[in-house]
Design an enzyme around this catalytic site. Sequence first.
Site, PDB file in Angstrom:
ATOM      1  N   ALA A 196       0.878  -1.170   0.000  1.00 19.54           N
ATOM      2  CA  ALA A 196       0.000   0.000   0.000  1.00 19.54           C
ATOM      3  C   ALA A 196       0.917   1.223   0.000  1.00 19.54           C
ATOM      4  CB  ALA A 196      -0.881  -0.020   1.236  1.00 19.54           C
TER       5      ALA A 196
ATOM      6  N   GLY B  50       0.565  -4.826   0.978  1.00 22.81           N
ATOM      7  CA  GLY B  50      -0.621  -4.844   0.120  1.00 22.81           C
ATOM      8  C   GLY B  50      -0.365  -5.529  -1.221  1.00 22.81           C
TER       9      GLY B  50
ATOM     10  N   GLU C  46      -0.840  -9.078  -0.553  1.00 24.71           N
ATOM     11  CA  GLU C  46      -2.279  -9.260  -0.289  1.00 24.71           C
ATOM     12  C   GLU C  46      -3.089  -9.194  -1.586  1.00 24.71           C
ATOM     13  OE1 GLU C  46      -1.901  -6.134   2.710  1.00 24.71           O
ATOM     14  OE2 GLU C  46      -2.887  -7.467   4.131  1.00 24.71           O
TER      15      GLU C  46
ATOM     16  N   GLU D 204       4.603  -5.077   7.311  1.00 20.33           N
ATOM     17  CA  GLU D 204       3.912  -3.971   7.997  1.00 20.33           C
ATOM     18  C   GLU D 204       4.428  -3.755   9.412  1.00 20.33           C
ATOM     19  OE1 GLU D 204       2.454  -6.339   6.181  1.00 20.33           O
ATOM     20  OE2 GLU D 204       0.931  -5.440   4.878  1.00 20.33           O
TER      21      GLU D 204
HETATM   22  C1  HXC Z   1       5.150   4.287  -1.226  1.00 15.32           C
HETATM   23  C2  HXC Z   1       7.073   3.278  -1.997  1.00 15.32           C
HETATM   24  C3  HXC Z   1       6.655   2.036  -1.431  1.00 15.32           C
HETATM   25  C4  HXC Z   1       5.403   2.000  -0.751  1.00 15.32           C
HETATM   26  C5  HXC Z   1       8.571   1.766  -2.390  1.00 15.32           C
HETATM   27  N1  HXC Z   1       8.244   3.046  -2.566  1.00 15.32           N
HETATM   28  N2  HXC Z   1       7.631   1.119  -1.695  1.00 15.32           N
HETATM   29  N3  HXC Z   1       6.316   4.382  -1.890  1.00 15.32           N
HETATM   30  N4  HXC Z   1       4.711   3.149  -0.653  1.00 15.32           N
HETATM   31  N5  HXC Z   1       4.935   0.864  -0.204  1.00 15.32           N
HETATM   32  C6  HXC Z   1       9.018   4.090  -3.265  1.00 15.32           C
HETATM   33  C7  HXC Z   1      10.230   4.513  -2.455  1.00 15.32           C
HETATM   34  O1  HXC Z   1       9.864   5.469  -1.481  1.00 15.32           O
HETATM   35  C8  HXC Z   1      11.109   5.097  -3.542  1.00 15.32           C
HETATM   36  O2  HXC Z   1      10.634   6.397  -3.870  1.00 15.32           O
HETATM   37  C9  HXC Z   1      10.836   4.202  -4.741  1.00 15.32           C
HETATM   38  O3  HXC Z   1       9.578   3.570  -4.476  1.00 15.32           O
HETATM   39  C10 HXC Z   1      11.876   3.115  -4.933  1.00 15.32           C
HETATM   40  O4  HXC Z   1      12.004   2.409  -3.710  1.00 15.32           O
HETATM   41  P1  HXC Z   1      13.426   2.147  -3.012  1.00 15.32           P
HETATM   42  O5  HXC Z   1      13.171   1.870  -1.593  1.00 15.32           O
HETATM   43  O6  HXC Z   1      14.378   3.247  -3.335  1.00 15.32           O
HETATM   44  O7  HXC Z   1      13.888   0.822  -3.784  1.00 15.32           O
HETATM   45  P2  HXC Z   1      14.843  -0.318  -3.245  1.00 15.32           P
HETATM   46  O8  HXC Z   1      16.008   0.245  -2.489  1.00 15.32           O
HETATM   47  O9  HXC Z   1      15.105  -1.194  -4.438  1.00 15.32           O
HETATM   48  O10 HXC Z   1      13.969  -1.141  -2.179  1.00 15.32           O
HETATM   49  C11 HXC Z   1      12.807  -1.860  -2.568  1.00 15.32           C
HETATM   50  C12 HXC Z   1      11.941  -2.236  -1.347  1.00 15.32           C
HETATM   51  C13 HXC Z   1      11.633  -0.963  -0.526  1.00 15.32           C
HETATM   52  C14 HXC Z   1      12.669  -3.271  -0.488  1.00 15.32           C
HETATM   53  C15 HXC Z   1      10.658  -2.890  -1.898  1.00 15.32           C
HETATM   54  O11 HXC Z   1      11.139   0.040  -1.406  1.00 15.32           O
HETATM   55  C16 HXC Z   1      10.632  -1.162   0.565  1.00 15.32           C
HETATM   56  O12 HXC Z   1      10.955  -1.724   1.596  1.00 15.32           O
HETATM   57  N6  HXC Z   1       9.410  -0.690   0.340  1.00 15.32           N
HETATM   58  C17 HXC Z   1       8.363  -0.684   1.342  1.00 15.32           C
HETATM   59  C18 HXC Z   1       7.808  -2.072   1.519  1.00 15.32           C
HETATM   60  C19 HXC Z   1       6.703  -2.103   2.544  1.00 15.32           C
HETATM   61  O13 HXC Z   1       6.943  -1.804   3.719  1.00 15.32           O
HETATM   62  N7  HXC Z   1       5.509  -2.451   2.121  1.00 15.32           N
HETATM   63  C20 HXC Z   1       4.359  -2.493   2.988  1.00 15.32           C
HETATM   64  C21 HXC Z   1       3.625  -1.231   2.883  1.00 15.32           C
HETATM   65  S1  HXC Z   1       2.297  -1.149   4.034  1.00 15.32           S
HETATM   66  P3  HXC Z   1      11.617   7.667  -3.933  1.00 15.32           P
HETATM   67  O14 HXC Z   1      10.675   8.798  -4.175  1.00 15.32           O
HETATM   68  O15 HXC Z   1      12.357   7.715  -2.643  1.00 15.32           O
HETATM   69  O16 HXC Z   1      12.509   7.355  -5.100  1.00 15.32           O
HETATM   70  C22 HXC Z   1       1.121  -2.085   3.409  1.00 15.32           C
HETATM   71  C23 HXC Z   1       0.131  -2.347   4.456  1.00 15.32           C
HETATM   72  C24 HXC Z   1      -1.268  -2.418   4.216  1.00 15.32           C
HETATM   73  O17 HXC Z   1       1.109  -2.524   2.317  1.00 15.32           O
HETATM   74  C25 HXC Z   1      -1.929  -2.402   5.567  1.00 15.32           C
HETATM   75  C26 HXC Z   1      -1.188  -1.641   6.621  1.00 15.32           C
HETATM   76  C27 HXC Z   1      -1.802  -0.378   7.075  1.00 15.32           C
END
Ligand code: HXC
Length: 257
Positions: free
Chosen positions: A65, A108, A111, A131
Amino acid sequence: MAYENIIVETRGKVGLITLNRPKALNALNSAVLGELLAATKAFDADDNIGAVVLTGSEKAFAAGADIKEMQSKSYVDVYLGDLFSGWEDFTRTRKPIIAAVAGYALGGGCELAMMCDFIIAGDNAKFGQPEITLGVMPGMGGSQRLTRFVGKSKAMDMCLTGRMMDAEEAERSGLVSRIVPAGELVEEALKAAAKIAGFSLPSVIMNKEAINRAYEVTLAEGLRFERRVFQSMFALDDQKEGMAAFVEKRKPEFRNK
Ligand code: HXC
């Protein structure tokens, strides 16, 4: 509808939806949800389409998400807005949807893949529910669907430690149906979808409905539901055609009737 966050195409009788927010690794925001719902509804209504493939890029199916969209929301915002409840509508799609997952399917993203009917994984796929690292928990079905698919121990491990599962482990655990080389993922998923789309659409949808029922009711109720739906299939021309074709040693010509 003009789509900005997804690409919608057709390949013969298959609908292909590609998540397309590369700068955010296909993070799922409300615009993506709105477009996905519009696209799947349109495919459901299109008589020429028999199955759908949902995919992302080779680097990310979807990294979750959209954290930036959620970050500053208050409890009242998410409660009154019933955050993520809209994804329930995605699961009401009647035609089969195959998730073709390469790269990250996190939060997400994992999911969403689990909301599809089955998952074909590229050999570089990584699944996770991270998360906990954000101070929250899965909110689009992860704690429920992942537990049903891989069992309590692995679901606890993934949700509590936030660790990722690679494609091999995901296949071993029953999360994905098969693994293919990442470069061939979309073609392989399209082939599987084309196979499904070649069958009788009413029987395809009845099969899907019956299997989904297995997650909602007791075994006795599920078996009764299966039997009744199975019996009702004898009202289909396609049942007559399918069985006649077998007996006559020819290919069936299903007409979705
Ligand atoms: C918004 C995101 C994002 C996300 C990545 N990006 N994941 N933006 N929401 N979930 C953005 C980053 O901010 C970054 O933007 C760009 O995408 C590239 O990501 P990087 O981190 O620079 O890439 P990398 O180093 O290759 O790492 C990849 C990754 C990492 C391991 C997937 O991006 C990551 O850990 N992402 C978050 C994963 C996560 O926690 N997902 C769960 C979300 S919560 P910029 O602008 O900086 O270039 C969820 C929950 C639902 O889904 C219910 C809970 C409430």
